[in-house]
Design an enzyme around this catalytic site. Structure first.
Site, PDB file in Angstrom:
ATOM      1  N   ASP A  53      -8.413   5.587  -1.863  1.00 35.74           N
ATOM      2  CA  ASP A  53      -8.897   6.887  -1.401  1.00 35.74           C
ATOM      3  C   ASP A  53      -7.779   7.524  -0.573  1.00 35.74           C
ATOM      4  O   ASP A  53      -7.269   6.897   0.368  1.00 35.74           O
ATOM      5  CB  ASP A  53     -10.138   6.635  -0.524  1.00 35.74           C
ATOM      6  CG  ASP A  53     -10.749   7.907   0.016  1.00 35.74           C
ATOM      7  OD1 ASP A  53     -11.938   7.874   0.360  1.00 35.74           O
ATOM      8  OD2 ASP A  53     -10.038   8.934   0.139  1.00 35.74           O
ATOM      9  N   GLU A  55      17.912  -1.279  11.759  1.00 35.60           N
ATOM     10  CA  GLU A  55      17.478  -2.588  11.267  1.00 35.60           C
ATOM     11  C   GLU A  55      17.617  -2.624   9.753  1.00 35.60           C
ATOM     12  O   GLU A  55      16.990  -3.420   9.082  1.00 35.60           O
ATOM     13  CB  GLU A  55      16.080  -2.943  11.752  1.00 35.60           C
ATOM     14  CG  GLU A  55      15.037  -1.891  11.579  1.00 35.60           C
ATOM     15  CD  GLU A  55      13.701  -2.345  12.152  1.00 35.60           C
ATOM     16  OE1 GLU A  55      13.190  -3.380  11.720  1.00 35.60           O
ATOM     17  OE2 GLU A  55      13.182  -1.638  13.036  1.00 35.60           O
ATOM     18  N   CYS A  74      12.621  -1.671  16.108  1.00 36.98           N
ATOM     19  CA  CYS A  74      12.643  -0.221  16.329  1.00 36.98           C
ATOM     20  C   CYS A  74      13.081   0.176  17.734  1.00 36.98           C
ATOM     21  O   CYS A  74      13.387   1.340  17.976  1.00 36.98           O
ATOM     22  CB  CYS A  74      11.252   0.361  16.095  1.00 36.98           C
ATOM     23  SG  CYS A  74      10.651   0.064  14.439  1.00 36.98           S
ATOM     24  N   THR A  77       3.727   3.195   4.775  1.00 35.51           N
ATOM     25  CA  THR A  77       4.321   3.689   6.031  1.00 35.51           C
ATOM     26  C   THR A  77       5.836   3.813   5.929  1.00 35.51           C
ATOM     27  O   THR A  77       6.510   3.988   6.937  1.00 35.51           O
ATOM     28  CB  THR A  77       3.973   2.752   7.217  1.00 35.51           C
ATOM     29  OG1 THR A  77       4.656   1.498   7.013  1.00 35.51           O
ATOM     30  CG2 THR A  77       2.490   2.487   7.337  1.00 35.51           C
ATOM     31  N   SER A 117       0.573  -7.124  14.044  1.00 37.31           N
ATOM     32  CA  SER A 117       1.630  -6.283  14.623  1.00 37.31           C
ATOM     33  C   SER A 117       1.011  -5.147  15.447  1.00 37.31           C
ATOM     34  O   SER A 117       1.578  -4.733  16.460  1.00 37.31           O
ATOM     35  CB  SER A 117       2.551  -5.739  13.523  1.00 37.31           C
ATOM     36  OG  SER A 117       1.921  -4.717  12.778  1.00 37.31           O
ATOM     37  N   HIS A 122       6.574   5.343  20.115  1.00 36.69           N
ATOM     38  CA  HIS A 122       7.061   4.855  18.826  1.00 36.69           C
ATOM     39  C   HIS A 122       5.920   5.055  17.816  1.00 36.69           C
ATOM     40  O   HIS A 122       4.785   4.659  18.077  1.00 36.69           O
ATOM     41  CB  HIS A 122       7.452   3.380  18.918  1.00 36.69           C
ATOM     42  CG  HIS A 122       7.659   2.761  17.567  1.00 36.69           C
ATOM     43  ND1 HIS A 122       8.546   3.259  16.659  1.00 36.69           N
ATOM     44  CD2 HIS A 122       7.052   1.705  16.945  1.00 36.69           C
ATOM     45  CE1 HIS A 122       8.507   2.537  15.546  1.00 36.69           C
ATOM     46  NE2 HIS A 122       7.607   1.588  15.701  1.00 36.69           N
ATOM     47  N   LYS A 167      -4.330   4.645  18.590  1.00 36.33           N
ATOM     48  CA  LYS A 167      -4.807   3.449  19.313  1.00 36.33           C
ATOM     49  C   LYS A 167      -4.042   3.274  20.631  1.00 36.33           C
ATOM     50  O   LYS A 167      -4.631   2.976  21.665  1.00 36.33           O
ATOM     51  CB  LYS A 167      -4.598   2.193  18.467  1.00 36.33           C
ATOM     52  CG  LYS A 167      -5.412   2.135  17.180  1.00 36.33           C
ATOM     53  CD  LYS A 167      -5.103   0.822  16.465  1.00 36.33           C
ATOM     54  CE  LYS A 167      -5.335   0.853  14.978  1.00 36.33           C
ATOM     55  NZ  LYS A 167      -6.700   0.972  14.546  1.00 36.33           N
ATOM     56  N   ASN A 217       7.672   6.235   8.760  1.00 38.49           N
ATOM     57  CA  ASN A 217       8.308   5.463   9.841  1.00 38.49           C
ATOM     58  C   ASN A 217       9.816   5.472   9.651  1.00 38.49           C
ATOM     59  O   ASN A 217      10.298   5.116   8.577  1.00 38.49           O
ATOM     60  CB  ASN A 217       7.784   4.015   9.808  1.00 38.49           C
ATOM     61  CG  ASN A 217       8.187   3.206  11.043  1.00 38.49           C
ATOM     62  OD1 ASN A 217       8.898   3.712  11.926  1.00 38.49           O
ATOM     63  ND2 ASN A 217       7.743   1.963  11.114  1.00 38.49           N
ATOM     64  N   SER A 250       9.208  -4.468  17.111  1.00 35.14           N
ATOM     65  CA  SER A 250       8.549  -5.738  16.803  1.00 35.14           C
ATOM     66  C   SER A 250       9.430  -6.894  17.242  1.00 35.14           C
ATOM     67  O   SER A 250      10.643  -6.763  17.348  1.00 35.14           O
ATOM     68  CB  SER A 250       8.309  -5.840  15.302  1.00 35.14           C
ATOM     69  OG  SER A 250       7.221  -5.031  14.950  1.00 35.14           O
TER      70      SER A 250
HETATM   71  P1  HMG Z   1      -4.083  -1.720   5.579  1.00 39.45           P
HETATM   72  O1  HMG Z   1      -4.619  -3.027   6.009  1.00 39.45           O
HETATM   73  O2  HMG Z   1      -3.811  -1.541   4.124  1.00 39.45           O
HETATM   74  O3  HMG Z   1      -5.011  -0.514   6.024  1.00 39.45           O
HETATM   75  O4  HMG Z   1      -2.762  -1.425   6.353  1.00 39.45           O
HETATM   76  P2  HMG Z   1      -6.466  -0.548   6.704  1.00 39.45           P
HETATM   77  O5  HMG Z   1      -7.429  -1.034   5.711  1.00 39.45           O
HETATM   78  O6  HMG Z   1      -6.398  -1.252   8.063  1.00 39.45           O
HETATM   79  O7  HMG Z   1      -6.655   0.995   6.919  1.00 39.45           O
HETATM   80  C1  HMG Z   1      -5.865   1.692   7.825  1.00 39.45           C
HETATM   81  C2  HMG Z   1      -6.756   2.621   8.624  1.00 39.45           C
HETATM   82  O8  HMG Z   1      -7.295   3.587   7.722  1.00 39.45           O
HETATM   83  C3  HMG Z   1      -7.962   1.945   9.274  1.00 39.45           C
HETATM   84  O9  HMG Z   1      -8.175   2.646  10.488  1.00 39.45           O
HETATM   85  C4  HMG Z   1      -9.096   2.241   8.296  1.00 39.45           C
HETATM   86  O10 HMG Z   1     -10.373   2.240   8.903  1.00 39.45           O
HETATM   87  C5  HMG Z   1      -8.715   3.639   7.837  1.00 39.45           C
HETATM   88  P3  HMG Z   1      -8.436   1.836  11.859  1.00 39.45           P
HETATM   89  O11 HMG Z   1      -9.673   1.053  11.635  1.00 39.45           O
HETATM   90  O12 HMG Z   1      -7.243   0.929  12.039  1.00 39.45           O
HETATM   91  O13 HMG Z   1      -8.525   2.889  12.895  1.00 39.45           O
HETATM   92  N1  HMG Z   1      -9.224   4.002   6.523  1.00 39.45           N
HETATM   93  C6  HMG Z   1      -9.729   5.212   6.227  1.00 39.45           C
HETATM   94  N2  HMG Z   1      -9.923   6.308   6.994  1.00 39.45           N
HETATM   95  C7  HMG Z   1     -10.460   7.418   6.388  1.00 39.45           C
HETATM   96  N3  HMG Z   1     -10.822   7.457   5.075  1.00 39.45           N
HETATM   97  C8  HMG Z   1     -10.648   6.368   4.288  1.00 39.45           C
HETATM   98  C9  HMG Z   1     -10.085   5.184   4.862  1.00 39.45           C
HETATM   99  N4  HMG Z   1      -9.766   3.946   4.375  1.00 39.45           N
HETATM  100  C10 HMG Z   1      -9.247   3.236   5.400  1.00 39.45           C
HETATM  101  N5  HMG Z   1     -10.991   6.419   3.008  1.00 39.45           N
HETATM  102  C11 HMG Z   1      -1.387  -1.734   8.288  1.00 39.45           C
HETATM  103  C12 HMG Z   1      -2.617  -1.045   7.723  1.00 39.45           C
HETATM  104  C13 HMG Z   1      -1.036  -1.130   9.626  1.00 39.45           C
HETATM  105  C14 HMG Z   1      -1.691  -3.227   8.475  1.00 39.45           C
HETATM  106  C15 HMG Z   1      -0.216  -1.555   7.275  1.00 39.45           C
HETATM  107  O14 HMG Z   1       0.089  -0.199   7.092  1.00 39.45           O
HETATM  108  C16 HMG Z   1       1.037  -2.290   7.668  1.00 39.45           C
HETATM  109  O15 HMG Z   1       1.183  -3.503   7.493  1.00 39.45           O
HETATM  110  N6  HMG Z   1       2.049  -1.546   8.198  1.00 39.45           N
HETATM  111  C17 HMG Z   1       3.328  -2.111   8.575  1.00 39.45           C
HETATM  112  C18 HMG Z   1       3.286  -2.704   9.970  1.00 39.45           C
HETATM  113  C19 HMG Z   1       3.110  -1.647  11.031  1.00 39.45           C
HETATM  114  O16 HMG Z   1       3.439  -0.475  10.850  1.00 39.45           O
HETATM  115  N7  HMG Z   1       2.605  -2.062  12.211  1.00 39.45           N
HETATM  116  C20 HMG Z   1       2.474  -1.151  13.333  1.00 39.45           C
HETATM  117  C21 HMG Z   1       2.715  -1.845  14.672  1.00 39.45           C
HETATM  118  S1  HMG Z   1       4.242  -2.752  14.662  1.00 39.45           S
HETATM  119  C22 HMG Z   1       5.471  -1.519  14.837  1.00 39.45           C
HETATM  120  O17 HMG Z   1       5.177  -0.398  15.156  1.00 39.45           O
HETATM  121  C23 HMG Z   1       6.872  -1.947  14.587  1.00 39.45           C
HETATM  122  C24 HMG Z   1       7.485  -1.457  13.288  1.00 39.45           C
HETATM  123  O18 HMG Z   1       7.817  -0.075  13.379  1.00 39.45           O
HETATM  124  C25 HMG Z   1       8.727  -2.289  12.946  1.00 39.45           C
HETATM  125  C26 HMG Z   1       9.802  -2.432  14.021  1.00 39.45           C
HETATM  126  O19 HMG Z   1       9.604  -2.413  15.219  1.00 39.45           O
HETATM  127  O20 HMG Z   1      10.918  -2.668  13.561  1.00 39.45           O
HETATM  128  C27 HMG Z   1       6.537  -1.602  12.099  1.00 39.45           C
END
Ligand code: HMG
Length: 445
Positions: A31, A83, A120, A163, A211, A244, A253, A328, A364
């Site tokens: 979706d 990175e 990051c 992302t 994460s 970030h 959040k 990102n 991270s």
């Molecule tokens: P996921 O598990 O596929 O997604 O990936 P989900 O099922 O958790 O859905 C995401 C959100 O969308 C949720 O919201 C759902 O409810 C909502 P939340 O509950 O979290 O508020 N959702 C919807 N909303 C409206 N209509 C819909 C619908 N369906 C779902 N139909 C995940 C999410 C973040 C795990 C993934 O994107 C990921 O692995 N990302 C990479 C890691 C990342 O970005 N982590 C962030 C923190 S770490 C960081 O910032 C460091 C980084 O930049 C690296 C560095 O420092 O080098 C990543």
């Protein structure tokens, strides 16, 4: 004490666009709301076949130097945060200096060059390095160029794929800056974590859900540490709080956690208490689960209040404008958030001179950092120079099949060729490989 901070910013996006709702979601069978509402992302930027972290960084730095009328002898440091490096020895900053030397008469032989790594957060750490170098009086009147540049790719079908993003932010760090002065005070939250890492591999190993929690935990520590040196933080003291932004939903959040944390014990908490009660305290609960459930309930109620929503709309939402359309950028992400917030403020006639931003960086592995930045009179003129909207508009929009091709082209483990999607003009481009495996670049008129 002489003010030290960011004198100018330039942003360079990858020249390709993947629309998440129209193109990515249908191909994944998802979706579109998961991306646009849940993650808060509409599109990602990708590099064309002749772009990479060097070209994006060099093109941003070139425009920065041209706009500020600088020549190589004005620059005493070039620090690159990334990175996405492709060499464990030779830093990206040497490649970028080499590019710039193609278009300037002078050279950067007396500039100190390096590369910073800590996921990051290394973009912010490179700003620290430049700040400390100037403060220590070692700069001989010269400025530093800090470049945060990344191609943030995940493996195909990894949950992080939505992302992705690619781009560079170049910042000029100087005495008496024209944009923001950095505070000497900083807060840190740092711990040995394995939530997201790239052990000598291009695509991250990532535990996405964890994460998110690690980001929040380290950010809370950094806020506490910052308050311990700078004094209590009041939400109304900061017109913008750039975080970030791996995706805007993460900041949704983090902002709720940060707000809840900093209003504790203030007049704002008392005002909120009339509507939603006081914040639950850990000592009032027998188990962690009960305490976490109570905190979640309080936070959900908090984010529904008009007071919180007004604060979020003014302070956080403007910092997410650009990220929503580019994804990102890892090291560049928090710097994009700052630029986005300031750009929005200029376009809406907000007077920020003399006010402070609270800047919250994260990487991270894991570390968060919080510091303040005082906006300098005349900041609007500097921000007015950004051309990121035009760059975003002019990107080539990829079909899903083209996206798959582009992902392969930038995958270090694939031998893959594709025609370029856009025509380079007045920019540095990747020009093939040298005899020692080095990457070569040239300037296209
Ligand atoms: P996921 O598990 O596929 O997604 O990936 P989900 O099922 O958790 O859905 C995401 C959100 O969308 C949720 O919201 C759902 O409810 C909502 P939340 O509950 O979290 O508020 N959702 C919807 N909303 C409206 N209509 C819909 C619908 N369906 C779902 N139909 C995940 C999410 C973040 C795990 C993934 O994107 C990921 O692995 N990302 C990479 C890691 C990342 O970005 N982590 C962030 C923190 S770490 C960081 O910032 C460091 C980084 O930049 C690296 C560095 O420092 O080098 C990543």
């Amino acid at each position: 004490m002489t003010a030290v901070g960011i004198d100018a910013i330039e942003i360079r996006t990858g020249k390709l666009k993947l629309d998440l709702a129209e193109t990515f979601a249908p191909a994944q069978g998802d979706d579109p709301g998961k991306y646009t509402k849940g993650l808060g992302l509409h599109a990602s930027s990708f590099p064309d076949v002749y772009e990479d972290i060097v070209t994006m960084g060099a093109n941003a730095a070139h425009r920065l130097m041209e706009r500020k009328g600088l020549s190589p002898q004005d620059i005493g440091r070039i620090d690159v945060a990334t990175e996405s490096a492709f060499d464990n020895s030779k830093p990206v900053s040497t490649y970028i200096a080499g590019c710039l030397e193609q278009v300037y008469d002078g050279d950067f032989h007396h500039a100190n060059k390096g590369e910073r790594k800590f996921a990051c957060i290394s973009g912010t750490q490179s700003l620290d390095d430049a700040y400390n170098w100037i403060r220590a009086g070692r700069n001989r009147g010269r400025s530093a160029i800090v470049i945060a540049t990344d191609t943030a790719l995940y493996a195909r079908d990894d949950p992080g794929e939505a992302t992705q993003g690619a781009g560079a932010v170049a910042m000029l760090v100087s005495e008496e800056p024209s944009l923001v002065e950095l505070s000497a005070e900083q807060g840190f939250g740092s711990a040995d974590e394995t939530d997201f890492l790239k052990p000598n591999q291009q695509f991250p190993s990532v535990d996405g859900k964890r994460s998110v929690n690690v980001y929040l935990a380290r950010m809370r520590e950094a806020l506490d540490d910052y308050a311990s040196v700078a004094g209590d933080i009041h939400p109304e003291d900061y017109p913008l709080v750039p975080f970030h932004t791996p995706f805007p939903g993460m900041v949704r959040k983090a902002a709720a956690l940060g707000y809840r944390h900093i209003v504790r014990g203030t007049d704002v908490e008392d005002l909120l208490a009339e509507e939603i009660g006081h914040q639950p305290m850990p000592e009032d609960f027998e188990t962690d689960d009960e305490w976490h459930a109570a905190i979640k309930e309080y936070t959900d109620a908090l984010t529904e209040t008009e007071r919180y929503q007004d604060w979020y709309a003014d302070t956080i939402e403007p910092t997410l404008d650009i990220a929503r359309h580019v994804g990102n950028w890892y090291t560049g992400s928090v710097h994009l958030a700052r630029a986005s917030g300031l750009k929005h403020a200029r376009e809406h006639g907000r007077e920020l001179a003399g006010q402070q931003l609270l800047v919250a960086s994260y990487g991270s592995g894991a570390q968060a950092e919080v510091h303040a930045e005082r906006v300098v009179p005349g900041w609007e003129a500097e921000i007015a120079q950004l051309n990121i909207d035009e760059q975003i508009r002019n990107r080539h929009e990829l079909t899903f099949a083209e996206y798959e091709q582009v992902h392969d082209v930038h995958n270090h483990d694939q031998e893959s060729d594709a025609e370029e999607f856009t025509a380079p003009e007045q920019e540095f481009v990747f020009d093939g490989w040298g005899r020692m495996g080095e990457r070569k670049y040239r300037y296209v008129e």
